[in-house]
Design a protein around this motif. Sequence first.
Motif, PDB file in Angstrom:
ATOM      1  N   ASN B  31       0.797  -1.237   0.000  1.00 57.16           N
ATOM      2  CA  ASN B  31       0.000   0.000   0.000  1.00 57.16           C
ATOM      3  C   ASN B  31       0.823   1.277   0.000  1.00 57.16           C
ATOM      4  OD1 ASN B  31      -2.017  -1.778   0.223  1.00 57.16           O
ATOM      5  ND2 ASN B  31      -2.673  -1.189   2.279  1.00 57.16           N
ATOM      6  N   SER B 183      -5.043   5.865  -2.445  1.00 54.03           N
ATOM      7  CA  SER B 183      -5.604   5.611  -1.115  1.00 54.03           C
ATOM      8  C   SER B 183      -6.951   4.913  -1.228  1.00 54.03           C
ATOM      9  CB  SER B 183      -5.709   6.920  -0.321  1.00 54.03           C
ATOM     10  OG  SER B 183      -6.417   7.874  -1.057  1.00 54.03           O
ATOM     11  N   GLY B 186      -6.024   1.132  -2.384  1.00 57.55           N
ATOM     12  CA  GLY B 186      -5.139   0.383  -1.498  1.00 57.55           C
ATOM     13  C   GLY B 186      -4.099  -0.440  -2.236  1.00 57.55           C
TER      14      GLY B 186
END
Lengths: 315, 357
Positions: B31, B183, B186
């Motif tokens: 991530n 974001s 992920g």
Amino acid sequence: MAGTASARPAPARDLAAARRREERRTRALLLAPAMAILIFAASGPLLIVLAYSFLTPGDYGGVVWEFSLKAWFNVFAERDFFTGEIELADAHLSIFWRSIKLSAMTTALCLLIGFPTAYFIATRPRKTRDFWMLLVIIPFWTNLLIRTFAIMELIRNEGTVNSFLIWTGLIDTPIQMMFTEFALLVGMAYVYLPLMILPVYAALERFDFRLVEAGYDLYAGRWQVLRRIVLPLAKPGVVAGSILVFVPCLGAYVTPRVLGGGKNMMLGNFIELQFGQGRNWPLGAALALTLLVIVMAALIVYVRAVGREEGGRHG
Amino acid sequence: MIEIDRVTKVFGAGAEAFRALDAVNVTIRQNEFFTLLGPSGCGKTTLLRVMAGFVDPTEGAVTLEGDDLLRLAPYERPVNTVFQSYALFPHMTVAENIGFGLEMQGRPRDEVRRTVGEMLELVRMSELADRRTSEISGGQQQRVALARALAPRPRVLLLDEPLSALDFKLRKDMQLELKRLQSETGITFIFVTHDQEEALTMSDRIAVMNEGAIRQIGSPRDIYDHPAERFVADFIGDTNFLEAELLSKEEARAEVRLASGAAVTARAAEGGAEAGAVTLAIRPEHADLAPEGEGLLPGRLSDVVYFGTDTHFHVDLDAGGRFVVRRQNTPDRAEARAPGERVAVRFGARVGQVLRD
């Protein structure tokens, strides 16, 4: 131009009109040679052929100016010599069928060999591509008859291939290849292969090979990349190549004559026969026009089929 | 987690051999928005292509969550790429481009359609789904390329200078967009760029590369405030380099004596000399001007350059060399200093960075 310029500034509209006239004149002049050739060297003879097909054959060749539909009737049918019944001209139809079949097979074979070849050349470093293309084109500069005899030398009973196979002990009597449809297929594929490679190469040379990487990146294997990315984008080249091979194959004359013998006559030879020994010019003319119609029909069917696959988006 | 272990790539052989990657070691976390930053020819794109599977390394190993990636063909890796040229398929529509990867994975037709719809929404391209890729703008093509690479839900997304073809304003928008996508999805993003500003604004961590090797890895702040080497300090932002003498060093804390004779506390990069002559790097905005006799380095103001947001003061140091001080402009502060004035440069403790080389 000095002559058209007047002391008073001309209105813009007049100037635009003058320029358009000028452009039209230039275009007409540039087109004139091509139009002259088309009219006198293509349409003219074609009209003569069309006229001949409706005339009566002369006893020693040529035509007698007497209207007759016999030639066209004889293209597809014949009257039994004894019973007078009308039946299909099997011999003619089998020649038509053989010509179409062998032309289609030759086109397929050329594509099968030509596409990987073109792909290979298009993926070489830019500097060496011309060299590879030269290798493809050199045979093309050689006389057709000589190339055909070269193939004959390879495949005849005492030829290179048979001698080699006998020498290795794989066979003990030569394989009969000359005067078979196989010989025609090999000969025509060899003769017309460059006509397939050139347009396919032209299409692949413009192809952005980064798209292949994008395909691999998106989980497409080799076959899928070829089928979903390379082939669709190379299609204009494949279509052009197929037409360039198929059309001359249908009317091929020299290759079937040398490699096919009398048994495997193709349309080109059959037409020649009517103008020569057959002394039936009207039938030859009708056959030639039939060939023209077949070619045009095949092209229309082919282009339609290829276009539809595209989903009609490319028009 | 991607582990790159001593990856070396040599192109060509013999005298013409070119070492594009030289024993590169790096671990990229799950991530993470990880950036490979460096000048052209530094090997960053080669490293990216090693991960994508388009380049086989000469030596070394690449693993993803412990699985050997090098054993897998590019089309077997759970890794997708956004290409610099976008490499969109020109014979397909926007939607067909986005669905291609899913289709090749053999996903059911309605799942493909649904995911393509989601992706179109994610990159705000729903209205243009049936357009050909040649009929949309560069920024839109960029978004399609992004959606196409994200649609199969790769574990890692590789981005090869995806913003370089866009104009300035569009690039700014896309930077934020990329951050948002990262974001929201992920997915680990590995981003290649030669644009330091882009790297600083977007990344969680940056690896600065030069001549086939990673020179420094760290957060944007780390890299900017505490460059380890002259190359890093020079490549990212503007830097003043001062010759200094290292008096003592204790882990990251170093005492140095400047050419003017003044002693100051600085930070020291890992490795490097324990004593003797060193180079100290100081960012122009981390230093300030002081009246003559008060600062660390006395000199004469040679140029005052107004830049709108800030003003650059060029100081010819008495000890030799030139030092640039950058000061932000405010509407109520009139800059009274003029070239020719005697001034001194000052900066606080632990502002200067002792470089490794």
